[in-house]
Design a protein around this motif. Structure first.
Motif, PDB file in Angstrom:
ATOM      1  N   ALA A 194     -13.872  10.848 -10.481  1.00 21.00           N
ATOM      2  CA  ALA A 194     -12.963  10.377 -11.519  1.00 21.00           C
ATOM      3  C   ALA A 194     -12.353  11.545 -12.284  1.00 21.00           C
ATOM      4  CB  ALA A 194     -13.695   9.437 -12.479  1.00 21.00           C
ATOM      5  N   THR A 195     -13.143  12.558 -12.564  1.00 23.90           N
ATOM      6  CA  THR A 195     -12.634  13.726 -13.262  1.00 23.90           C
ATOM      7  C   THR A 195     -11.523  14.399 -12.477  1.00 23.90           C
ATOM      8  OG1 THR A 195     -14.745  14.132 -14.380  1.00 23.90           O
ATOM      9  CG2 THR A 195     -13.225  15.991 -14.201  1.00 23.90           C
ATOM     10  N   GLU A 237      -6.589   8.971  -2.746  1.00 25.76           N
ATOM     11  CA  GLU A 237      -7.914   9.588  -2.800  1.00 25.76           C
ATOM     12  C   GLU A 237      -7.884  11.045  -3.246  1.00 25.76           C
ATOM     13  OE1 GLU A 237      -9.849   9.082   0.926  1.00 25.76           O
ATOM     14  OE2 GLU A 237     -10.047   6.904   0.709  1.00 25.76           O
ATOM     15  N   THR A 238      -6.721  11.682  -3.244  1.00 28.95           N
ATOM     16  CA  THR A 238      -6.662  13.111  -3.539  1.00 28.95           C
ATOM     17  C   THR A 238      -5.780  13.404  -4.742  1.00 28.95           C
ATOM     18  OG1 THR A 238      -4.715  13.578  -2.175  1.00 28.95           O
ATOM     19  CG2 THR A 238      -6.866  13.544  -1.056  1.00 28.95           C
ATOM     20  N   ALA A 239      -5.982  14.607  -5.297  1.00 27.65           N
ATOM     21  CA  ALA A 239      -5.164  15.040  -6.431  1.00 27.65           C
ATOM     22  C   ALA A 239      -3.700  15.127  -6.033  1.00 27.65           C
ATOM     23  CB  ALA A 239      -5.667  16.390  -6.943  1.00 27.65           C
ATOM     24  N   GLU A 240      -3.433  15.557  -4.824  1.00 29.25           N
ATOM     25  CA  GLU A 240      -2.046  15.680  -4.355  1.00 29.25           C
ATOM     26  C   GLU A 240      -1.375  14.313  -4.287  1.00 29.25           C
ATOM     27  OE1 GLU A 240      -4.682  17.077  -2.969  1.00 29.25           O
ATOM     28  OE2 GLU A 240      -4.298  19.196  -3.426  1.00 29.25           O
ATOM     29  N   GLN A 241      -2.092  13.303  -3.836  1.00 29.63           N
ATOM     30  CA  GLN A 241      -1.525  11.961  -3.770  1.00 29.63           C
ATOM     31  C   GLN A 241      -1.249  11.424  -5.169  1.00 29.63           C
ATOM     32  OE1 GLN A 241      -4.686  10.242  -1.405  1.00 29.63           O
ATOM     33  NE2 GLN A 241      -3.357  10.100   0.388  1.00 29.63           N
ATOM     34  N   VAL A 242      -2.152  11.688  -6.099  1.00 25.59           N
ATOM     35  CA  VAL A 242      -1.919  11.277  -7.490  1.00 25.59           C
ATOM     36  C   VAL A 242      -0.646  11.930  -8.016  1.00 25.59           C
ATOM     37  CG1 VAL A 242      -2.779  11.431  -9.852  1.00 25.59           C
ATOM     38  CG2 VAL A 242      -4.354  10.855  -7.988  1.00 25.59           C
ATOM     39  N   GLN A 243      -0.490  13.216  -7.766  1.00 25.55           N
ATOM     40  CA  GLN A 243       0.696  13.930  -8.231  1.00 25.55           C
ATOM     41  C   GLN A 243       1.961  13.329  -7.646  1.00 25.55           C
ATOM     42  OE1 GLN A 243       0.593  18.140  -7.507  1.00 25.55           O
ATOM     43  NE2 GLN A 243       2.624  18.507  -8.356  1.00 25.55           N
ATOM     44  N   ASP A 244       1.955  12.993  -6.362  1.00 29.29           N
ATOM     45  CA  ASP A 244       3.134  12.406  -5.729  1.00 29.29           C
ATOM     46  C   ASP A 244       3.479  11.047  -6.337  1.00 29.29           C
ATOM     47  OD1 ASP A 244       3.441  14.583  -4.078  1.00 29.29           O
ATOM     48  OD2 ASP A 244       2.448  13.671  -2.351  1.00 29.29           O
ATOM     49  N   PRO A 278       0.830  -1.196   0.000  1.00 31.60           N
ATOM     50  CA  PRO A 278       0.000   0.000   0.000  1.00 31.60           C
ATOM     51  C   PRO A 278       0.871   1.256   0.000  1.00 31.60           C
ATOM     52  CG  PRO A 278       0.196  -0.831   2.235  1.00 31.60           C
ATOM     53  CD  PRO A 278       0.980  -1.777   1.362  1.00 31.60           C
ATOM     54  N   VAL A 279       0.508   2.220  -0.812  1.00 31.07           N
ATOM     55  CA  VAL A 279       1.279   3.464  -0.850  1.00 31.07           C
ATOM     56  C   VAL A 279       0.933   4.336   0.355  1.00 31.07           C
ATOM     57  CG1 VAL A 279       1.821   5.530  -2.182  1.00 31.07           C
ATOM     58  CG2 VAL A 279       1.404   3.357  -3.356  1.00 31.07           C
ATOM     59  N   TYR A 280      -0.366   4.406   0.666  1.00 34.65           N
ATOM     60  CA  TYR A 280      -0.845   5.169   1.822  1.00 34.65           C
ATOM     61  C   TYR A 280      -1.733   4.272   2.682  1.00 34.65           C
ATOM     62  CZ  TYR A 280       0.463   9.146  -1.158  1.00 34.65           C
ATOM     63  OH  TYR A 280       1.145  10.020  -1.957  1.00 34.65           O
ATOM     64  N   PRO A 281      -1.977   4.640   3.934  1.00 26.73           N
ATOM     65  CA  PRO A 281      -2.958   3.894   4.732  1.00 26.73           C
ATOM     66  C   PRO A 281      -4.325   3.940   4.040  1.00 26.73           C
ATOM     67  CG  PRO A 281      -1.697   5.404   6.115  1.00 26.73           C
ATOM     68  CD  PRO A 281      -1.361   5.750   4.690  1.00 26.73           C
ATOM     69  N   ALA A 293       5.179   6.344 -11.136  1.00 24.13           N
ATOM     70  CA  ALA A 293       4.083   5.425 -11.445  1.00 24.13           C
ATOM     71  C   ALA A 293       3.489   5.722 -12.811  1.00 24.13           C
ATOM     72  CB  ALA A 293       2.998   5.523 -10.376  1.00 24.13           C
ATOM     73  N   ALA A 294       3.178   4.661 -13.545  1.00 24.98           N
ATOM     74  CA  ALA A 294       2.516   4.803 -14.842  1.00 24.98           C
ATOM     75  C   ALA A 294       1.033   5.083 -14.676  1.00 24.98           C
ATOM     76  CB  ALA A 294       2.702   3.529 -15.666  1.00 24.98           C
ATOM     77  N   GLY A 295       0.528   4.820 -13.489  1.00 28.88           N
ATOM     78  CA  GLY A 295      -0.883   5.056 -13.209  1.00 28.88           C
ATOM     79  C   GLY A 295      -1.158   4.882 -11.731  1.00 28.88           C
ATOM     80  N   VAL A 296      -2.382   5.182 -11.338  1.00 29.66           N
ATOM     81  CA  VAL A 296      -2.804   4.991  -9.948  1.00 29.66           C
ATOM     82  C   VAL A 296      -4.079   4.159  -9.945  1.00 29.66           C
ATOM     83  CG1 VAL A 296      -1.728   7.099  -9.092  1.00 29.66           C
ATOM     84  CG2 VAL A 296      -4.076   7.188  -9.940  1.00 29.66           C
ATOM     85  N   ALA A 297      -4.133   3.179  -9.062  1.00 26.90           N
ATOM     86  CA  ALA A 297      -5.319   2.341  -8.928  1.00 26.90           C
ATOM     87  C   ALA A 297      -6.087   2.793  -7.698  1.00 26.90           C
ATOM     88  CB  ALA A 297      -4.916   0.870  -8.792  1.00 26.90           C
ATOM     89  N   VAL A 298      -7.377   3.057  -7.878  1.00 26.98           N
ATOM     90  CA  VAL A 298      -8.194   3.577  -6.781  1.00 26.98           C
ATOM     91  C   VAL A 298      -9.443   2.726  -6.616  1.00 26.98           C
ATOM     92  CG1 VAL A 298      -7.330   5.911  -7.188  1.00 26.98           C
ATOM     93  CG2 VAL A 298      -9.491   5.208  -8.228  1.00 26.98           C
ATOM     94  N   LEU A 299      -9.922   2.682  -5.386  1.00 27.91           N
ATOM     95  CA  LEU A 299     -11.153   1.959  -5.098  1.00 27.91           C
ATOM     96  C   LEU A 299     -12.136   2.896  -4.401  1.00 27.91           C
ATOM     97  CD1 LEU A 299     -11.485  -1.682  -3.815  1.00 27.91           C
ATOM     98  CD2 LEU A 299     -12.938   0.125  -2.925  1.00 27.91           C
TER      99      LEU A 299
END
Length: 252
Positions: free
Chosen positions: A187-188, A155-162, A118-121, A168-174
């Motif tokens: 999603a947007t 879950e956040t735009a900042e985490q995606v940016q990091d 896991p990248v984050y809790p 990372a080639a992508g981020v997987a979210v649930l």
């Protein structure tokens, strides 16, 4: 051969979804998602195959791809396997695998991509980890022979940016999409953040030698409080095999 997942990849979990699963996925697709991983492994195969067909129809409208968690592609050609197996991977158009450390990355053979977690809790799987955080993620990405999707607690735009900055080639979210009252809006937000971070990184590349890293485990992480409906490493069987040789492996 299907090219590997990039951008925002949505993992399904009908138990936490605020709306019917097909409706949630349709919203995510409207928000820019083009890759979806079908979990729901507790369903009987006929029901799961029917759900896969519905989701493929939604994704086909935008040229998207459905990946099925587990070795059975449910009449498709793309699967995501657990760290525990099977080995060797099946011969399909696209094969991904869940990984969590250097040991599991070293076992890869013909897989096309991996998730690192896991990248984050995560709210859906509290106590699982310890989390890699962007520094640990970057270190493992540097050791991966295939493209990496960051997974876990994003879950956040900042985490995606990091995660993009980490390589990372992508981020997987649930949960960020499944639990949202407006999956399209969620999603947007995430896909926009990914696109912006990707453009920024391309415009201002950081030399690998300057990447800040931290020590990451070479042996497996173990869940301390597993719950249902978490990431690809949850009930879908994406666990870690226990050692049968000098190499450390884990079981879920």
């Amino acid at each position: 051969m299907v090219s590997g997942p990039v951008g925002v990849v949505v993992l399904t979990d009908r138990r936490v979804a605020r709306r019917p699963l097909v409706e949630v996925v349709a919203g995510a697709v409207a928000g820019g998602v083009r890759w979806v991983v079908l979990r729901e492994k507790d369903l009987p195969r006929p029901d799961r195959a029917a759900l896969a067909a519905e989701l493929r129809a939604v994704l086909a409208q935008v040229g998207g791809t459905l990946v099925v968690a587990g070795p059975d592609p449910l009449d498709g050609d793309a699967v995501h396997l657990p760290a525990a197996g099977p080995y060797p991977p099946p011969r399909l158009g696209l094969v991904g695998r869940s990984c969590h450390d250097h040991t599991e990355l070293a076992r890869l053979t013909t897989e096309d991509y991996v998730t690192l977690s896991p990248v984050y809790p995560t709210r859906t799987k509290p106590g699982y980890g310890p989390p890699l955080h962007p520094e640990g993620l970057a270190a493992l990405i540097g050791a991966s022979p295939v493209p990496v999707l960051a997974l876990g607690g994003i879950e956040t735009a900042e985490q995606v940016q990091d995660c993009v900055e980490a390589g990372a080639a992508g981020v997987a979210v649930l949960g960020a999409v499944m639990r949202s009252d407006d999956p399209a809006e969620a999603a947007t937000t995430l896909t926009t953040a990914f696109d912006q971070a990707t453009r920024q990184k391309a415009a201002h590349p950081r030399p690998p030698s300057r990447r800040r890293t931290t020590a990451v485990p070479t042996t497996g992480l173990r869940p301390t409080a597993p719950t249902e409906g978490s990431s690809l490493t949850a009930r879908s069987g994406h666990g870690r095999p226990q050692p049968s040789t000098a190499t450390t492996e884990r079981a879920k």
